[in-house]
Design an enzyme around this catalytic site. Structure first.
Site, PDB file in Angstrom:
ATOM      1  N   ASP A   1       0.835  -1.081  -0.476  1.00 34.90           N
ATOM      2  CA  ASP A   1       0.109   0.001   0.657  1.00 34.90           C
ATOM      3  C   ASP A   1       0.352   1.530   0.446  1.00 34.90           C
ATOM      4  OD1 ASP A   1      -2.441   2.025  -0.276  1.00 34.90           O
ATOM      5  OD2 ASP A   1      -3.429  -0.128   1.710  1.00 34.90           O
TER       6      ASP A   1
ATOM      7  N   ASP B   1     -10.649   1.847  -2.770  1.00 36.38           N
ATOM      8  CA  ASP B   1     -11.083   0.647  -2.177  1.00 36.38           C
ATOM      9  C   ASP B   1     -12.474   0.460  -2.879  1.00 36.38           C
ATOM     10  OD1 ASP B   1      -8.949   0.201  -1.203  1.00 36.38           O
ATOM     11  OD2 ASP B   1      -9.753   0.562   1.132  1.00 36.38           O
TER      12      ASP B   1
END
Length: 432
Positions: free
Chosen positions: A175, A246
């Site tokens: 990430d 997301d």
């Protein structure tokens, strides 16, 4: 993870273009530019192609987030993959997402698994997964901290990569929640430098670790020129990349889950020209089996992800899958479209309001055609065989990959009475 109902990228999207500024203000600016790896340059031969077809598997994040993550949850879902036959159909990479470690590194600077959550450690998890014939995926961040505020890999890339390799890790999701930007450095340069360091560290282990890059998700609203450039260098540094927001989490409302699925489909469908075989656009997890999603919406996500050659990574409780959800995830003919060795992402060939039609060439000359009704009323959708990229013929053999029905069609391909939020997925070839 103080707000588990809000996804990680979703939290950063509230001020996505300010991520770099916030990181620089709140965190040490320890990132240094690497002139040899400036944006636009390439590693010697690119990251090894460890994903010739889109990765398939399971990740805990969307359903469990931090609060529900532990060794038992991971291994129980892995066993469910094997027991219900999904592993045999390709869902083999089991990934442990954020919050698996302690808040502090160990005395030698090493990452330390949280022994409350993972009493036997991460090497044990890897060994157990491998015994089941599965692959082991893990999560980290290229910045100073993960999204859940656990230690990031910045300054420890080589050390962490060696540790992952020693645990038998086969897949790394990296990430970019807390990437500091040094003075005189652009946000893109900072991200590129750190992801390049991570990429080189993984290669140096000599272990084949599939690399999932999250950099493009942090540039979704930076303008298409920048966003697309970040995707292009991500394709040099890794095997797949998260492109944007997301997907919704388990606690989200049914409406929010559908909005998230449709939104991620629409941004990802427009990135088809930036994907190539072995380098995959990733619109995030499959929610098939999640509470509140009706059959049409679950089937739409599966069919649309397949025609886009997207990674098929489930994020739900696999032990509670309904027969309907299991049938959707396990549909071999739909999976075959996603995993087709030609490795081409389907393109949008027709749009009409909320409706979209995509066509994907397959290795044997067939076309997969998805007719998606994104509206709120039933519609009949159609397109000509030529607009789908099929060769001229007087008729075509057509198979509905969801119902299993086969037949012939004229040069106009029709899907009648498509319900709201539903997708019809055909496999079509010229009749001989």
């Amino acid at each position: 993870m103080s707000h588990p109902s809000v996804s990680r990228i979703g939290r950063t999207l509230t001020g996505l273009t300010a991520v770099a500024a916030c990181s620089a203000a709140l965190l040490p600016t320890t990132a240094t530019a690497d002139p040899a790896r400036a944006p636009g340059t390439q590693l010697a031969s690119g990251y090894p192609n460890l994903a010739p077809t889109p990765p398939m598997g399971w990740n805990n994040w969307s359903y469990y987030q931090c609060g529900g993550l532990n060794e038992k949850v991971v291994l129980d879902n892995a066993r469910a993959l094997v027991r219900n036959g999904l592993a045999h159909k390709g869902y083999r990479t089991v990934t442990v997402d954020d919050c698996w470690m302690t808040k502090q590194r160990g005395p030698q600077g090493e990452l330390v698994p949280d022994r409350t959550k993972f009493p036997h450690g991460m090497g044990y998890v890897g060994r157990e997964l491998h015994k089941m014939g599965l692959k082991f995926g893990i999560y980290e961040d290229v910045g100073t901290l993960t999204c859940g505020k656990y230690p990031g890999s910045l300054g420890h890339f080589a050390q962490d990569a060696r540790l992952f390799a020693s645990w038998g890790v086969d897949y790394l999701k990296a990430d970019g929640c807390n990437v500091p930007v040094a003075k005189g450095q652009s946000k893109e340069q900072a991200f590129h430098d750190l992801y390049a360091q991570q990429s080189r560290a993984l290669r140096a282990t000599k272990r084949p670790i599939t690399f999932s890059v999250s950099a493009p998700a942090y540039f979704q609203f930076s303008g298409d020129a920048v966003w697309h450039r970040v995707i292009k260098w991500s394709a040099q540094l890794g095997n797949l990349w998260r492109g944007g927001a997301d997907i919704a989490v388990q606690q989200s409302t049914s409406a929010a889950k559908w909005k998230s699925i449709e939104g991620n489909f629409r941004y990802n469908a427009n990135l088809a020209d930036l994907q190539r075989p072995g380098r995959w656009n990733d619109p995030d997890f499959l929610l098939v089996g999640d509470p509140g999603l009706p059959r049409n919406e679950m089937q739409s996500q599966m069919s649309l992800w397949a025609v886009m050659a997207a990674p098929l990574i489930s994020s739900t409780d696999l032990g509670k899958l309904s027969p309907q959800a299991q049938a959707i995830l396990g549909n071999r003919e739909v999976i075959a479209v996603d995993q087709d060795p030609l490795g081409v992402q389907g393109h949008i060939v027709q749009q009409d309001g909320d409706a979209a039609v995509l066509s994907k060439p397959l290795r044997n000359g067939d076309r997969a055609i998805a007719l998606f009704n994104g509206g709120n009323t039933t519609r009949t959708l159609s397109l000509t065989a030529s607009s789908a990229g099929l060769p001229a013929a007087s008729s075509y053999r057509l198979r509905d990959l969801v119902t299993g029905r086969s037949g012939r069609t004229a040069p106009t391909i029709v899907a009648r009475d498509v319900p709201p939020h539903a997708t019809v997925l055909y496999r079509v070839r010229a009749a001989r």
